[in-house]
Scaffold this active site. Structure first.
Site, mmCIF file in Angstrom:
data_model
loop_
_atom_site.group_PDB
_atom_site.id
_atom_site.type_symbol
_atom_site.label_atom_id
_atom_site.label_comp_id
_atom_site.label_asym_id
_atom_site.label_seq_id
_atom_site.Cartn_x
_atom_site.Cartn_y
_atom_site.Cartn_z
ATOM 1 N N ASP A 53 0.639 -0.912 0.049
ATOM 2 C CA ASP A 53 -0.045 0.241 -0.525
ATOM 3 C C ASP A 53 0.787 1.410 0.067
ATOM 4 O OD1 ASP A 53 -2.547 -1.302 -0.178
ATOM 5 O OD2 ASP A 53 -2.592 -1.413 2.260
ATOM 6 N N GLY A 54 2.076 1.101 0.411
ATOM 7 C CA GLY A 54 3.476 2.288 0.835
ATOM 8 C C GLY A 54 3.543 2.779 -0.259
ATOM 9 N N ALA A 167 -5.794 2.560 7.241
ATOM 10 C CA ALA A 167 -4.780 2.970 7.311
ATOM 11 C C ALA A 167 -4.742 3.748 9.067
ATOM 12 C CB ALA A 167 -4.301 3.757 6.437
HETATM 13 P P1 NAP Z 1 4.359 2.762 6.842
HETATM 14 O O1 NAP Z 1 4.234 3.332 8.024
HETATM 15 O O2 NAP Z 1 5.310 2.213 6.283
HETATM 16 O O3 NAP Z 1 3.194 1.573 7.343
HETATM 17 C C1 NAP Z 1 1.822 1.803 7.309
HETATM 18 C C2 NAP Z 1 1.647 1.115 7.087
HETATM 19 O O4 NAP Z 1 0.008 1.128 6.925
HETATM 20 C C3 NAP Z 1 2.194 0.018 6.726
HETATM 21 O O5 NAP Z 1 1.552 -1.429 6.433
HETATM 22 C C4 NAP Z 1 0.473 -0.360 5.435
HETATM 23 O O6 NAP Z 1 0.804 -1.161 4.265
HETATM 24 C C5 NAP Z 1 -0.650 0.058 5.828
HETATM 25 N N1 NAP Z 1 -1.596 1.292 5.256
HETATM 26 C C6 NAP Z 1 -1.246 1.882 4.069
HETATM 27 N N2 NAP Z 1 -2.651 2.605 3.808
HETATM 28 C C7 NAP Z 1 -3.221 1.637 3.916
HETATM 29 C C8 NAP Z 1 -4.455 2.124 3.360
HETATM 30 N N3 NAP Z 1 -5.624 2.576 3.167
HETATM 31 N N4 NAP Z 1 -5.521 1.089 4.504
HETATM 32 C C9 NAP Z 1 -5.179 0.164 5.040
HETATM 33 N N5 NAP Z 1 -3.689 0.036 6.111
HETATM 34 C C10 NAP Z 1 -3.116 0.770 4.792
HETATM 35 O O7 NAP Z 1 4.206 3.816 5.900
HETATM 36 P P2 NAP Z 1 3.203 4.060 4.239
HETATM 37 O O8 NAP Z 1 4.139 1.897 3.879
HETATM 38 O O9 NAP Z 1 4.236 5.051 4.007
HETATM 39 O O10 NAP Z 1 2.223 3.689 4.328
HETATM 40 C C11 NAP Z 1 2.135 5.277 4.343
HETATM 41 C C12 NAP Z 1 0.378 5.400 5.316
HETATM 42 O O11 NAP Z 1 0.680 4.859 6.581
HETATM 43 C C13 NAP Z 1 -0.323 7.069 5.496
HETATM 44 O O12 NAP Z 1 -1.281 7.581 4.387
HETATM 45 C C14 NAP Z 1 -0.814 6.301 7.435
HETATM 46 O O13 NAP Z 1 -2.333 6.010 6.680
HETATM 47 C C15 NAP Z 1 -0.069 4.966 7.699
HETATM 48 N N6 NAP Z 1 0.395 5.763 8.491
HETATM 49 C C16 NAP Z 1 -0.422 4.884 9.768
HETATM 50 C C17 NAP Z 1 0.176 5.230 11.239
HETATM 51 C C18 NAP Z 1 -0.556 4.525 12.390
HETATM 52 O O14 NAP Z 1 -0.770 2.723 11.956
HETATM 53 N N7 NAP Z 1 0.520 4.865 13.808
HETATM 54 C C19 NAP Z 1 1.247 6.193 11.763
HETATM 55 C C20 NAP Z 1 1.728 6.797 10.761
HETATM 56 C C21 NAP Z 1 1.579 6.607 9.352
HETATM 57 P P3 NAP Z 1 1.566 -1.811 3.774
HETATM 58 O O15 NAP Z 1 2.500 -2.569 4.138
HETATM 59 O O16 NAP Z 1 1.060 -2.632 2.777
HETATM 60 O O17 NAP Z 1 2.559 -0.996 2.446
HETATM 61 MN MN MN Z 2 4.716 0.464 3.932
#
Ligand code: NAP
Ligand code: MN
Length: 269
Positions: A53-54, A167
């Site tokens: 997803d990232g 997310a």
């Molecule tokens: P990351 O911080 O490396 O990973 C965030 C996780 O969120 C990864 O497991 C990613 O999946 C998953 N994810 C992203 N979009 C999703 C969605 N629409 N539904 C379900 N899971 C989702 O960041 P990244 O991979 O670049 O993704 C960016 C996103 O991270 C941001 O948009 C934000 O939503 C999320 N994030 C989450 C937190 C938290 O949960 N505490 C904190 C900061 C940011 P993959 O493993 O497949 O990449």
């Molecule tokens: Mn990721």
């Protein structure tokens, strides 16, 4: 000179499985007569993202939220955006060529504000986070539509699309939203509730045509960041931040068997 062949752009995460998947997909698509590009090309008929997803979010940002259908091949974790597995490349190509797929709508969220270069817009498909640049409490005056709601105090506010609800929004205690609903979700990040401060403790759901106005308190020390999808980080200079669904929508290829709730079940339950 413009190419005669139909063009497909491929964006790939740098890990071995993704690169191996890209190598196989290239052979298959070239055999079917496609011209492939490793960067954004506005004449493309499809944008493929190989990763999680990232990587999908990164691809959409790199393509400037172009209105060209996207498809995800999942080499990451679960992959909410990613529809196909690396071992089903033939199934992907067959369903694409025979038009046996549906296109899911992804709402584009926009933030409008002033940074040091003047008026700015940030876009996102998961969420926009408003928070302080430093690890200190920030105070944000929140208005919904033209009603002033409250002064929020805490770490910040997150505004999520339906697709982004699973997310960061979910990790903050926000609700999972079926992506067929068009709405905005405003979710507090560590809200403070003391005798001094009163803030929402749950998220708030708004109809798709309403906008959220956030006015940070006037304290030059407390710089405010606007972060789209965890990728695009900008610093507000002055004035308020308006966040709304722009009406712009991206299209994501799904198999006819796609069920959002099956993804939810396999990820969370
Ligand atoms: P990351 O911080 O490396 O990973 C965030 C996780 O969120 C990864 O497991 C990613 O999946 C998953 N994810 C992203 N979009 C999703 C969605 N629409 N539904 C379900 N899971 C989702 O960041 P990244 O991979 O670049 O993704 C960016 C996103 O991270 C941001 O948009 C934000 O939503 C999320 N994030 C989450 C937190 C938290 O949960 N505490 C904190 C900061 C940011 P993959 O493993 O497949 O990449
Ligand atoms: Mn990721």
């Amino acid at each position: 000179m413009a190419s005669e062949k139909p063009v497909i752009c491929i964006f790939t995460k740098g890990d071995p499985i993704s690169l191996q998947t890209e190598f196989q997909l290239r052979k298959k698509l070239e055999f079917r007569g496609f011209e492939l590009r490793n960067r954004f090309d506005p004449s493309a008929e499809l944008i493929v993202c190989i990763g999680g997803d990232g990587s999908f979010l990164k691809t959409v940002h790199e393509c400037g939220f172009a209105d060209i259908p996207y498809v995800g091949i999942n080499t990451g974790h679960l992959g909410f955006f990613q529809e196909f597995q690396p071992d089903s490349l033939d199934a992907f190509i067959e369903s694409y060529l025979n038009q046996r797929y549906s296109l899911q709508t992804l709402e584009v969220l926009t933030a409008r504000f002033q940074d040091e270069d003047g008026p700015q817009e940030s876009q996102a498909i998961n969420e926009i986070v408003i928070r302080g640049a430093k690890p200190r409490t920030i105070h944000l005056d929140l208005s919904i539509g033209d009603s002033r709601i409250q002064r929020f105090s805490g770490d910040g506010l997150l505004i999520s699309t339906p697709a982004g609800s699973t997310a960061y929004n979910y990790a903050l205690g926000g609700s999972i939203v079926d992506p067929r609903l068009a709405l905005l979700q405003v979710t507090p990040i560590s809200p403070m509730n003391t005798t001094a401060y009163r803030s929402f403790t749950s998220s708030v759901l708004l109809p798709a045509d309403m906008s959220v106005l956030i006015e940070p308190e006037k304290d030059q020390e407390k710089e405010v960041l606007i972060i789209g999808d965890g990728l695009a980080e900008k610093k507000r200079k002055e004035g308020s931040i308006e966040i709304f669904l722009s009406g712009k929508q991206l299209r994501l290829m799904r198999l006819e068997t796609y069920r959002f709730w099956n993804k939810v079940k396999s990820k969370f339950l």
